[in-house]
Structures are given as C-alpha cells and as structure tokens.
Design an enzyme around this catalytic site. Structure first.
Site: not given
Length: 379
Positions: A217, A219
């Site tokens: 991830c 993000t």
C-alpha cells in the site's frame, strides 16, 4: 490546522516486556476465541481470529480450505463472481432459483463428500464487497444478495473501502444491516476512535483498523494520510469495546511478533495480507528468475489491479499500491504453524493462558531496535 503532539507508535517501535508466568508449555495456550455480535442479533463465532485479507492474491478459496483446518477466517476477494462461488463451493447449499430453494430447503445439491462440507470450510468464509450503490443497476448490495441467496450458510460479509471516513460508507453499512439483520458485518478501514464508534452504531460488528500500513500500500506516500498502526489499534479497540463491538487490525504485520503485538494492543482479529502471499494456495502470476520461483503480489489500488478490473487508472485518481515479486513460500500451512507458534510463545512470556488475556497481560516497552540484524533481517 493543528498538530497532535502526543507520540503515536507502530509495531516496530515497541517490544513486549516479559513477566513471570505460570504456563509450563506453549501447548497450554488456548488460541481459540468465541465471539458474540450484538448487532447481528447475538450471532456467535468460534475460531482462531487470524484472517486472510480480501486481496486477489491472498483471499482465495484455496487459501480458505487451508486456513479452515486451523479454524481461521478467509475474506474472499470481491472479484470472484457468483459463478466462481458456485464452482468453488462444489454445489454446497447452492440454489439457482427460489423455487428450488423452497422445494428442498435443506438437501438440494448437497455434496456431503466435498471438502467444503467435510471440513466445514463454509464456516470460515467471508465474501467481500465494496460500497457501490445504484438502485437502477447491479451493485455491490445486489452481489451480496446473490451470494446469500445461493449460499445461505454464509454468516459474514466484509465491506471494504480504503477510506472509511466518507458519509456514504456508513450509509452503505446501514443498508447492509437493514437487509441482513443477522449477518456478521466487518467494515472499514479507519484509524480513529470516533469513526470506529460511528461505524459500529451504523450496524457493523467488526471494524477494520489500518490506513497505509500494508506492505503493498502506498497511500501514506501518495496522500500523506495515515496513523501508526499500534496506536490506531489501541485507540480504536478502546472505542469499539465500549460499544460491545470488535476491531480487526489490518496491515503492518511483517512477522509473528507483530501479530502478537496487535492482539496485545486490543485487536480482536488480525488480518494478514503480505504474510500469506506467495504460497501454493495464493493467486498471482508464477515467475522463474535465475532458477528461483516467484509469485506476484499487488495492492488492490495498484496499477495492476486497476488495469485488470477497471481498464486502467481513472483520470481523476492515482495508484495507491504497488506490485512486487515474492519468493515462492511453498505450503501456506507452514507459515500458519510459524505464526501460531510465535503467538503461543508470546503468551508464555507474558503469562497469558488464553488469547483474550493478552491485552491485560501485556506491557509495551518503547525501543529503537527490534533485533540484531548483523546477519540480515529476521522475518
């Protein structure tokens, strides 16, 4: 704008302080837990609360079969359509029409010799859905209705969104709860106590905790948004337990010790992605590099996933995941045994005879280094 000055911690920032223990063996530790879910009309579930993530390369039916032997839950990727469910479930509890269901409620198409029946795999399956809602077209709620209609033994659903802070997320949770009063709802992701409370009050039973901590991830890099996972679990667990709800730590675990720390921080369930990727039971493209076998593993907001399911990255957004190659790890059962063995060992060090006792037995010590890495990182 404001700045929170209180220090927040991740798994890598702490160790667990050992204390005198009455346990004489790892075998004395009970990792099974029984849960009651008030929002789901008092439904119960008993098992080892370690969960395979609902990612393409992890949340597979093959993984579910392997994990069910250890009484562990698997969240099946939402990209498995109803036909694949029918194929993989080997006719277990399948109905094609309402007439068939009404004509023979209990015995139609049961294959009692199938793996899913004999090993009760169906008790440890959880379909996953997004939050697409469109009254005029087939949406995620319709998909869930199809699954529940055909597989009436299913007891869970995972409502998964990278950002659980939008108003429509809680609205969707309410719709699912209204439609399925007895279904055990897992919903997230969030990282703060106030949003954990709102999701539980919207009808969820288990709130997924974690933003940006996953191994594939990005993000936190793309958006600057996130929260150190250990502190997030502690704060969200405190909020959830005050409402008789539960939390599932999702992301950030790279070893068995991190799984133990998550339980000690108050997590009722721990979801694993990268730790369960790259096995025989995992999906992902097989590659041979310099004579070594590898498997691809990618985040569900990566270019790979969006090209596969959406025809590319939409103009208004960017990729928030990456694609990596993992050296092939063989049977997933070996990894599971290692994780469970590590958690049991943690319990003997801190004096917790049962999994649910870990938070009250745990004392965290802040540290600048986890282990001696002179000969490389130990994972």
């Amino acid at each position: 704008m404001r700045i929170e000055s209180e220090i927040k911690l991740d798994y890598k920032d702490v160790l667990l302080r050992p204390k005198r223990s009455e346990l004489t063996s790892r075998n004395d530790v009970d990792l099974m837990r029984e849960f009651t879910f008030p929002n789901a009309e008092g439904a119960t579930w008993k098992g080892v609360p370690i969960v395979a993530a609902n990612m393409d390369t992890v949340g597979t039916f093959e993984t579910a079969k392997a994990l069910a032997k250890y009484h562990m839950l698997t969240c099946i990727s939402k990209h498995n359509d109803k036909r694949r469910w029918i194929h993989k479930m080997c006719g277990y509890g399948v109905y094609e029409t309402l007439a068939q269901k009404e004509a023979n409620e209990k015995d139609w198409k049961y294959d009692r010799n199938s793996t899913f029946w004999q090993e009760r795999v169906y008790e440890h399956l959880c379909p996953s859905i997004g939050i697409k809602y469109d009254p005029n077209n087939y949406d995620d709620l319709d998909y869930l209705k199809d699954i529940q209609f055909r597989f009436y033994h299913n007891r869970f659903v995972c409502i998964d969104a990278a950002n659980g802070y939008t108003a429509r997320f809680c609205d969707f949770v309410k719709r699912v709860r209204d439609e399925f009063p007895a279904l055990i709802i897992i919903a997230g992701n969030v990282v703060t106590g106030e949003m954990t409370e709102e999701i539980i009050l919207s009808g969820a039973d288990i709130v997924k905790v974690g933003i940006g901590g996953g191994s594939v991830c990005t993000t936190r890099i793309q958006t600057g948004v996130g929260y150190p996972q250990l502190s997030a679990v502690i704060e969200c667990a405190d909020a959830a337990h005050g409402l008789n709800g539960h939390v599932m730590a999702d992301g950030g675990c790279v070893c068995a010790g991190d799984v133990a720390k998550a339980f000690c921080a108050g997590a009722d369930f721990v979801m694993l992605g990268g730790m369960l990727a790259g096995h025989n039971e995992s999906a992902g493209q097989d590659e041979l590099v310099d004579g070594e076998k590898y498997k691809t593993f990618y985040g569900m907001s990566s270019d790979t996933a969006m090209n596969k399911y959406n025809g590319g990255v939409a103009k208004y957004r960017s990729s928030e995941g990456k694609t990596v190659r993992i050296k092939h790890r063989g049977q997933i059962s070996n990894t599971i045994k290692s994780i469970l063995g590590g958690v049991r060992s943690t319990c003997t060090y801190i004096g917790a005879k049962k999994l649910k006792d870990m938070p009250k037995c745990a004392t965290f010590v802040r540290t600048s280094q986890q282990s001696n890495e002179i000969f490389g990182r130990n994972t």
